[in-house]
Design an enzyme around this catalytic site. Structure first.
Site, short mmCIF file in Angstrom:
data_model
loop_
_atom_site.label_atom_id
_atom_site.label_comp_id
_atom_site.label_asym_id
_atom_site.label_seq_id
_atom_site.Cartn_x
_atom_site.Cartn_y
_atom_site.Cartn_z
N MET A 134 6.73 -1.37 0.62
CA MET A 134 5.83 -2.41 0.09
C MET A 134 4.51 -2.31 0.84
N ALA A 142 0.12 -1.51 0.43
CA ALA A 142 -1.00 -1.57 -0.50
C ALA A 142 -1.40 -0.19 -1.02
N HIS A 143 -1.51 0.76 -0.10
CA HIS A 143 -1.99 2.10 -0.50
C HIS A 143 -0.97 2.81 -1.39
N GLY A 193 -7.46 -9.28 -6.29
CA GLY A 193 -7.08 -8.64 -5.02
C GLY A 193 -5.63 -8.84 -4.60
N GLY A 201 9.86 -7.70 12.05
CA GLY A 201 9.31 -6.63 11.20
C GLY A 201 7.80 -6.59 11.38
N HIS A 245 -14.24 17.38 21.05
CA HIS A 245 -13.94 16.90 22.40
C HIS A 245 -15.07 16.03 22.91
N LEU A 279 5.53 -8.99 13.92
CA LEU A 279 4.90 -8.41 15.11
C LEU A 279 3.38 -8.54 15.05
N LYS A 282 -2.82 -14.49 -12.35
CA LYS A 282 -2.64 -15.96 -12.31
C LYS A 282 -3.44 -16.62 -11.19
N THR A 330 -1.90 -10.18 -3.25
CA THR A 330 -1.42 -10.58 -1.93
C THR A 330 -2.29 -9.94 -0.85
P1 FAD Z 1 0.33 -7.85 -4.99
O1 FAD Z 1 -0.75 -7.55 -4.06
O2 FAD Z 1 1.40 -8.79 -4.54
O3 FAD Z 1 -0.36 -8.43 -6.29
C1 FAD Z 1 0.36 -8.93 -7.35
C2 FAD Z 1 -0.49 -9.91 -8.10
O4 FAD Z 1 0.16 -10.20 -9.32
C3 FAD Z 1 -0.70 -11.24 -7.41
O5 FAD Z 1 -2.07 -11.54 -7.33
C4 FAD Z 1 0.02 -12.25 -8.30
O6 FAD Z 1 -0.66 -13.50 -8.36
C5 FAD Z 1 -0.04 -11.55 -9.63
N1 FAD Z 1 1.01 -11.93 -10.58
C6 FAD Z 1 2.35 -11.93 -10.40
N2 FAD Z 1 2.98 -12.26 -11.53
C7 FAD Z 1 2.02 -12.49 -12.45
C8 FAD Z 1 2.04 -12.87 -13.81
N3 FAD Z 1 3.19 -13.07 -14.48
N4 FAD Z 1 0.86 -13.02 -14.43
C9 FAD Z 1 -0.32 -12.83 -13.81
N5 FAD Z 1 -0.39 -12.45 -12.51
C10 FAD Z 1 0.77 -12.29 -11.86
N6 FAD Z 1 0.17 -3.55 3.21
C11 FAD Z 1 -0.55 -2.55 3.75
O7 FAD Z 1 -0.54 -1.43 3.21
N7 FAD Z 1 -1.30 -2.73 4.87
C12 FAD Z 1 -1.35 -3.93 5.50
O8 FAD Z 1 -2.02 -4.06 6.51
C13 FAD Z 1 -0.60 -5.00 4.96
N8 FAD Z 1 -0.62 -6.21 5.54
C14 FAD Z 1 0.08 -7.25 4.96
C15 FAD Z 1 0.05 -8.48 5.61
C16 FAD Z 1 0.75 -9.54 5.06
C17 FAD Z 1 0.70 -10.89 5.75
C18 FAD Z 1 1.47 -9.37 3.85
C19 FAD Z 1 2.21 -10.53 3.23
C20 FAD Z 1 1.52 -8.14 3.23
C21 FAD Z 1 0.83 -7.07 3.79
N9 FAD Z 1 0.86 -5.80 3.21
C22 FAD Z 1 0.15 -4.77 3.77
C23 FAD Z 1 1.63 -5.54 2.00
C24 FAD Z 1 0.68 -5.53 0.78
O9 FAD Z 1 0.02 -6.77 0.70
C25 FAD Z 1 1.46 -5.26 -0.49
O10 FAD Z 1 2.22 -4.08 -0.36
C26 FAD Z 1 0.53 -5.10 -1.66
O11 FAD Z 1 -0.27 -6.24 -1.83
C27 FAD Z 1 1.30 -4.81 -2.95
O12 FAD Z 1 0.40 -4.67 -3.99
P2 FAD Z 1 0.81 -5.00 -5.49
O13 FAD Z 1 -0.40 -4.70 -6.29
O14 FAD Z 1 2.09 -4.34 -5.83
O15 FAD Z 1 1.11 -6.57 -5.53
P1 NAI Z 2 10.16 -6.36 7.23
O1 NAI Z 2 11.15 -5.87 6.27
O2 NAI Z 2 9.16 -5.43 7.80
O3 NAI Z 2 10.91 -7.01 8.49
C1 NAI Z 2 11.80 -8.08 8.37
C2 NAI Z 2 12.60 -8.18 9.66
O4 NAI Z 2 13.36 -9.36 9.61
C3 NAI Z 2 13.56 -7.03 9.87
O5 NAI Z 2 13.43 -6.57 11.18
C4 NAI Z 2 14.92 -7.67 9.60
O6 NAI Z 2 15.96 -7.06 10.32
C5 NAI Z 2 14.67 -9.08 10.07
N1 NAI Z 2 15.57 -10.09 9.50
C6 NAI Z 2 16.07 -10.15 8.23
N2 NAI Z 2 16.84 -11.25 8.08
C7 NAI Z 2 16.80 -11.91 9.27
C8 NAI Z 2 17.36 -13.11 9.74
N3 NAI Z 2 18.11 -13.89 8.95
N4 NAI Z 2 17.13 -13.48 11.01
C9 NAI Z 2 16.36 -12.72 11.83
N5 NAI Z 2 15.79 -11.56 11.43
C10 NAI Z 2 16.00 -11.17 10.17
O7 NAI Z 2 9.48 -7.61 6.53
P2 NAI Z 2 8.18 -8.44 6.85
O8 NAI Z 2 7.77 -8.28 8.27
O9 NAI Z 2 8.43 -9.79 6.30
O10 NAI Z 2 7.09 -7.72 5.95
C11 NAI Z 2 7.28 -7.55 4.54
C12 NAI Z 2 6.60 -6.34 4.06
O11 NAI Z 2 5.19 -6.50 4.08
C13 NAI Z 2 6.89 -5.14 4.91
O12 NAI Z 2 8.00 -4.46 4.40
C14 NAI Z 2 5.67 -4.29 4.80
O13 NAI Z 2 5.90 -3.32 3.82
C15 NAI Z 2 4.58 -5.25 4.34
N6 NAI Z 2 3.58 -5.40 5.41
C16 NAI Z 2 2.88 -4.31 5.81
C17 NAI Z 2 1.97 -4.40 6.83
C18 NAI Z 2 1.26 -3.17 7.28
O14 NAI Z 2 1.32 -2.18 6.58
N7 NAI Z 2 0.60 -3.19 8.43
C19 NAI Z 2 1.69 -5.66 7.50
C20 NAI Z 2 2.51 -6.74 7.02
C21 NAI Z 2 3.39 -6.60 5.99
#
Ligand code: FAD
Ligand code: NAI
Length: 470
Positions: free
Chosen positions: A323, A325-326, A41, A186, A449, A190, A36, A43
């Site tokens: 949740m 990407a990998h 790519g 989380g 090393h 951070l 959509k 999220t």
């Molecule tokens: P998504 O990447 O969420 O993709 C789903 C796609 O489906 C979206 O483009 C959406 O538009 C589309 N979609 C949904 N419903 C429909 C529909 N009905 N029809 C058509 N399209 C639809 N993970 C890491 O491993 N390393 C990181 O460094 C990392 N950093 C992150 C930083 C942030 C700020 C956030 C928010 C997340 C981060 N994540 C990271 C988490 C990571 O982005 C997700 O785990 C990952 O994108 C999940 O992949 P996915 O393919 O399941 O879904």
């Molecule tokens: P998170 O689940 O990592 O952390 C959410 C935090 O919010 C927890 O510590 C929880 O206890 C706290 N919390 C929940 N309700 C609250 C409230 N009402 N008031 C105060 N604190 C509260 O979720 P986050 O940081 O939003 O990330 C979502 C997901 O995205 C992660 O689970 C992660 O899998 C993915 N992500 C991965 C990254 C990476 O791999 N480097 C980077 C960013 C996101």
């Protein structure tokens, strides 16, 4: 209106869906992608992993140049921030990455349909325009749901993506806020809290639990919190935000102790809500198609990632598991290999996690707390980066490597690293653990090393018998 037939229709072009689509095409399937967004790519590439890492890198360099070069004998004028250029570069990194997926789709002859996918029944997907009208009808032998996740809302704190932002808004701020309050300590809180602190914001992180970053090994978390606090992040643990009022001067937050007690007020220019993400299943037509959800609202799948309806599969953030990407990508590859008659498989016990702050935190396998809970007899080997010559030369001695191994068999059960290059180093631990390595195995592998990866070898030696350099 197209009325086309494919071997596989994928809904959602995130790292789960797009990787699955490419692998399926490589295996000889005809593949349609329904997305959509206007770019591929998901999220991760658009509003997650990639823009956040671009900002983390720029803000890290800004901080390094501003504070850390003096010790190397490099004297620089205090750096100035060209905020517009920093944000422009982030946009370019995202653009190049999403365009890269577009290129790969063309190369693999994957047909993209822009619109929302709705499953009508097993084997049929409608593509809807923004106004809800059906643009195309696709038929397929198999349907793969990869619709990802969305921000979990916080009652009383309505996101407007300007003053009260989700991670998406926090990657798009128009200026560096003076005061930023992050709700949730989380990974997002951070990482993005670190970005804005490095760029000059006064950052307070409010966390419900009495610890930061749940899921990380306790000992690592304590060190991590100390390191971030030393950098200037302020933490309010065991606290919850119950109300937000937006006015001309910013946002007034009501914060209460999680266990009850007197409320206090916090003021901020910008508030980031980062309390987790929830599976995105809206509009997919799951009810009608008969696809079941778990009690936690994720799509229910079997061990092969097939949903309750044969021929409909689901992967990534929308199903159980971390949740990441990998993880989503590995799920996707496993599904299409299974569809192709191969033995698709993911080892969910060995999905690494990395927090890309500075120091980085990375881990794979079990934490000490999990081993205790499972009554597994374990031993610990630890090695601090202060003892590592390359880390000393680099000026990055913060942190340590911790190896947890089975007391009886010496098999490595968990590796936890906090340090400048933890995210890169964890890959070696994953490889070793995939092959059921013992601590002795890692300890006997010749490491170049001086490299920081010698610290993993030393920690493994410490778990098996004795480290050399400690
Ligand atoms: P998504 O990447 O969420 O993709 C789903 C796609 O489906 C979206 O483009 C959406 O538009 C589309 N979609 C949904 N419903 C429909 C529909 N009905 N029809 C058509 N399209 C639809 N993970 C890491 O491993 N390393 C990181 O460094 C990392 N950093 C992150 C930083 C942030 C700020 C956030 C928010 C997340 C981060 N994540 C990271 C988490 C990571 O982005 C997700 O785990 C990952 O994108 C999940 O992949 P996915 O393919 O399941 O879904
Ligand atoms: P998170 O689940 O990592 O952390 C959410 C935090 O919010 C927890 O510590 C929880 O206890 C706290 N919390 C929940 N309700 C609250 C409230 N009402 N008031 C105060 N604190 C509260 O979720 P986050 O940081 O939003 O990330 C979502 C997901 O995205 C992660 O689970 C992660 O899998 C993915 N992500 C991965 C990254 C990476 O791999 N480097 C980077 C960013 C996101």
């Amino acid at each position: 209106m197209a009325n086309e037939s494919f071997d596989l229709v994928v809904i959602g072009a995130g790292p789960g869906g797009y990787v699955a689509a490419i692998r399926a095409a490589q295996l000889g399937m005809t593949v349609a992608m329904v997305e959509k967004r206007t770019t591929l790519g998901g999220t991760c590439l658009n509003v997650g992993c990639i823009p956040s890492k671009a900002l983390l890198q720029s803000s890290h360099l800004f901080e390094e140049v501003g504070h850390d070069l003096g010790t190397h004998g490099i004297v620089v004028e205090p750096p100035k921030l060209d905020f517009a250029q920093l944000m422009k570069r982030k946009g370019e990194v995202v653009g190049a990455t999403t365009k890269g997926v577009e290129f790969l789709f063309k190369k693999n002859k994957i047909t993209t349909f822009q619109g929302a996918g709705r499953i009508e029944k097993a084997g049929t997907v409608s593509v809807l325009a923004a106004d809800g009208a059906v643009k195309d009808t696709l038929t397929a032998k198999n349907i793969l749901i990869a619709s990802g996740s969305e921000v979990t809302p916080l009652p009383g704190v309505a996101v407007d993506e300007k003053k009260i932002v989700s991670s998406t808004g926090a990657l798009e701020l128009s200026e560096v806020p003076k005061r930023l309050v992050v709700i949730g300590a989380g990974i997002i809180g951070l990482e993005l809290g670190s970005v804005w602190r490095r760029l000059g914001s006064d950052v307070t992180v409010v966390e419900f639990l009495d610890r930061i970053a749940p899921g990380i090994d306790d000992e690592v978390t304590k060190h991590f919190q100390r390191a971030l606090a030393k950098q200037g992040l302020k933490f309010k643990l065991g606290a919850k935000v119950t109300k937000a009022e937006t006015g001309a001067s910013g946002v007034k937050l009501t914060v209460e102790p999680a266990k009850g007690g007197a409320a206090e007020t916090l003021e901020a220019d910008v508030v980031l809500v980062a309390i987790g993400r929830r599976p995105f299943v809206e509009g997919l037509g799951l009810d009608k198609a008969g696809v079941k959800l778990t009690v936690r609202g994720r799509i229910e799948v079997d061990a092969h990632l097939q949903t309750s309806v044969p021929g409909i599969w689901a992967i990534g953030d929308v199903i159980d598991g971390p949740m990441l990407a990998h993880k989503a990508s590995e799920d996707g590859i496993a599904v299409v290999e299974t569809i192709a008659g191969q033995k698709g498989h993911v080892n969910w016990d060995l999905v690494p996690s990395v927090v890309y702050t500075q120091p980085e935190v990375a881990w794979v396998g079990k934490t000490e707390e999990q081993l205790k809970q499972a009554a597994v007899a374990y031993k610990i080997g630890k090695y601090p980066f202060t003892a590592d010559p390359r880390s000393r030369a680099n000026g990055t001695t913060e942190g340590f490597v911790k190896v947890l191994a089975d007391k009886g068999t010496d098999e490595v059960l968990g590796v936890h690293i906090i340090g400048a290059e933890a995210g890169t180093m964890i890959a070696e631990a994953c490889t070793a653990m995939e092959f059921s390595a013992s601590a002795e195995d890692i300890g006997r592998i010749c490491h170049a090393h001086p490299t920081v990866s010698e610290s993993l070898k030393e920690a493994a030696l410490a778990a098996w018998d004795k480290p050399i350099h400690l």
